[in-house]
Design a protein around this motif. Structure first.
Motif, short mmCIF file in Angstrom:
data_model
loop_
_atom_site.label_atom_id
_atom_site.label_comp_id
_atom_site.label_asym_id
_atom_site.label_seq_id
_atom_site.Cartn_x
_atom_site.Cartn_y
_atom_site.Cartn_z
N ILE A 167 0.87 -1.19 0.00
CA ILE A 167 0.00 0.00 0.00
C ILE A 167 0.90 1.23 0.00
N VAL A 168 0.79 2.04 -1.04
CA VAL A 168 1.54 3.29 -1.09
C VAL A 168 0.67 4.38 -0.48
N ALA A 169 1.16 5.01 0.58
CA ALA A 169 0.42 5.98 1.40
C ALA A 169 -0.47 5.25 2.41
N ALA A 222 3.27 -1.34 3.83
CA ALA A 222 2.72 -0.01 3.63
C ALA A 222 3.82 1.03 3.75
N THR A 223 3.76 2.06 2.91
CA THR A 223 4.75 3.12 3.02
C THR A 223 4.33 4.10 4.12
N VAL A 229 -0.17 -4.02 -5.89
CA VAL A 229 0.09 -2.71 -5.30
C VAL A 229 -1.20 -1.89 -5.28
N LEU A 230 -1.49 -1.32 -4.12
CA LEU A 230 -2.57 -0.34 -3.96
C LEU A 230 -1.91 1.03 -3.93
N LEU A 231 -2.15 1.83 -4.96
CA LEU A 231 -1.48 3.11 -5.12
C LEU A 231 -2.43 4.23 -4.71
N PRO A 273 8.69 5.63 1.85
CA PRO A 273 8.18 5.94 0.51
C PRO A 273 9.21 6.51 -0.45
N GLN A 274 10.30 7.07 0.07
CA GLN A 274 11.29 7.70 -0.80
C GLN A 274 12.53 6.84 -1.04
N LYS A 275 12.55 5.63 -0.49
CA LYS A 275 13.68 4.73 -0.71
C LYS A 275 13.26 3.60 -1.65
#
Length: 336
Positions: A151-153, A176-177, A217-219, A198-200
């Motif tokens: 999960i991104v965000a 999750a990020t 992936v859930l964006l 999230p930035q790596k």
């Protein structure tokens, strides 16, 4: 009827939120009228607000997350009764919930879990529908399989409920990020298996945890910021489901060699196009609501700004646009 609408102010030369009196809308055969007791705010609110300008001055009543009490029903309504407490996200083509009363199609309105406050219930509908549809209708996750999902965000509104749905309704391994300490603490509280930055590099972080990549992936954040990173960590035949539009072209060739797919989720599609299966939104709200009532899923209200006023709604929009909020922002209905 009191409303708070987005309207272009020609003197200030900007769009503002302003309290206005409006006539009550008539009910369709399958509509219910709800006395709004609480609302929550989503990115769609400020995005629609930005569409109000000198050439499209409004007023436009925003708000697509609410809970309240049914006060009137249409002639053919069969699933709800007057006096029932409900929660729903509504229809983006109709006036929103920033009002004393709102007219909504009964088939997208769920019965509120009885042990939740109105504010707690208002934090759930839009994000719950979005997450549920993304997980089960778009990615078609098999609840019995140990699918690895990123999960991104993860700490945002949709991420906060998606984590819980996955952990309570599937056997998925959830990444999750999250970057800030409070965000990491929040996603862990919700049950995430692994928090990554999230930035790596996603793939390197996932490999360091002992995995070869993720299946799906859930964006839930701006696609262009993460697309290349996601393309590396996504395993063959996996899919990305995005809920965010992008102004920048994405290099879909990055998905070609692994036969990856890119899907979109927009929870208003069913209500916008009046699809025959829109009752699924009522059903999933009540299904997830049952898990909330049992304490298996917690409401995601994180910031309470008090009652709904021009000032509190404006502040809610500003906080949400900062991109640093955790969970959901809630407000009470109009005070008498």
């Amino acid at each position: 009827m009191k409303t708070i609408a987005a309207i272009f102010d020609s003197k200030l030369k900007k769009t503002i939120l302003q309290t206005l009196d409006a006539e009550s809308l008539p009910l369709g055969d399958y509509d219910v009228r709800v006395n709004v007791k609480a609302v929550s705010v989503n990115p769609v609110d400020y995005k629609v607000k930005k569409s109000i300008h000198s050439e499209n001055p409004g007023p436009r009543v925003l708000g697509w997350d609410a809970s309240g009490v049914v006060t009137e029903i249409g002639n053919k309504v069969s699933t709800l009764k007057i006096g029932e407490e409900v929660f729903y996200a509504g229809d983006i083509k109709r006036p929103g919930s920033n009002a004393e009363f709102q007219v909504v199609d009964e088939l997208i309105v769920g019965k509120k879990p009885k042990n939740l406050s109105f504010k707690e219930a208002a934090s759930l509908p839009l994000t719950t529908i979005t997450a549920y549809e993304a997980i089960f209708e778009k990615l078609k996750i098999n609840p019995k399989q140990k699918t690895k999902i990123l999960i991104v965000a993860g700490a945002g509104g949709v991420g906060s409920i998606a984590i819980q749905i996955l952990k309570q309704m599937t056997n998925a391994i959830v990444f999750a990020t999250a970057s800030r300490e409070e965000s990491i603490t929040w996603v862990k509280k919700l049950g995430v298996d692994y928090a990554i930055h999230p930035q790596k590099d996603f793939l390197e972080q996932v490999q360091d945890l002992g995995f070869d990549g993720v299946n799906e992936v859930l964006l839930f954040s701006e696609p262009k910021e993460h697309f290349e990173n996601i393309s590396k960590v996504l395993l063959p035949f996996g899919n990305i489901c995005s809920i965010v539009e992008t102004d920048s072209p994405l290099n879909m060739n990055l998905l070609k060699s692994k036969s990856n797919g890119y899907l979109n989720e927009f929870m208003f599609t069913k209500s916008m196009f009046h699809t025959v299966d829109r009752i699924k939104q009522k059903q999933l709200l009540e299904e997830v609501g049952g898990l909330v009532a049992e304490g298996k899923i917690i409401p995601t209200n994180h910031i309470d700004l008090g009652e709904m006023t021009e000032e509190t709604l404006t502040k809610a929009h500003e906080l949400l646009e900062s991109g640093k909020t955790i969970g959901k922002i809630v407000l009470g209905g109009f005070t008498k």
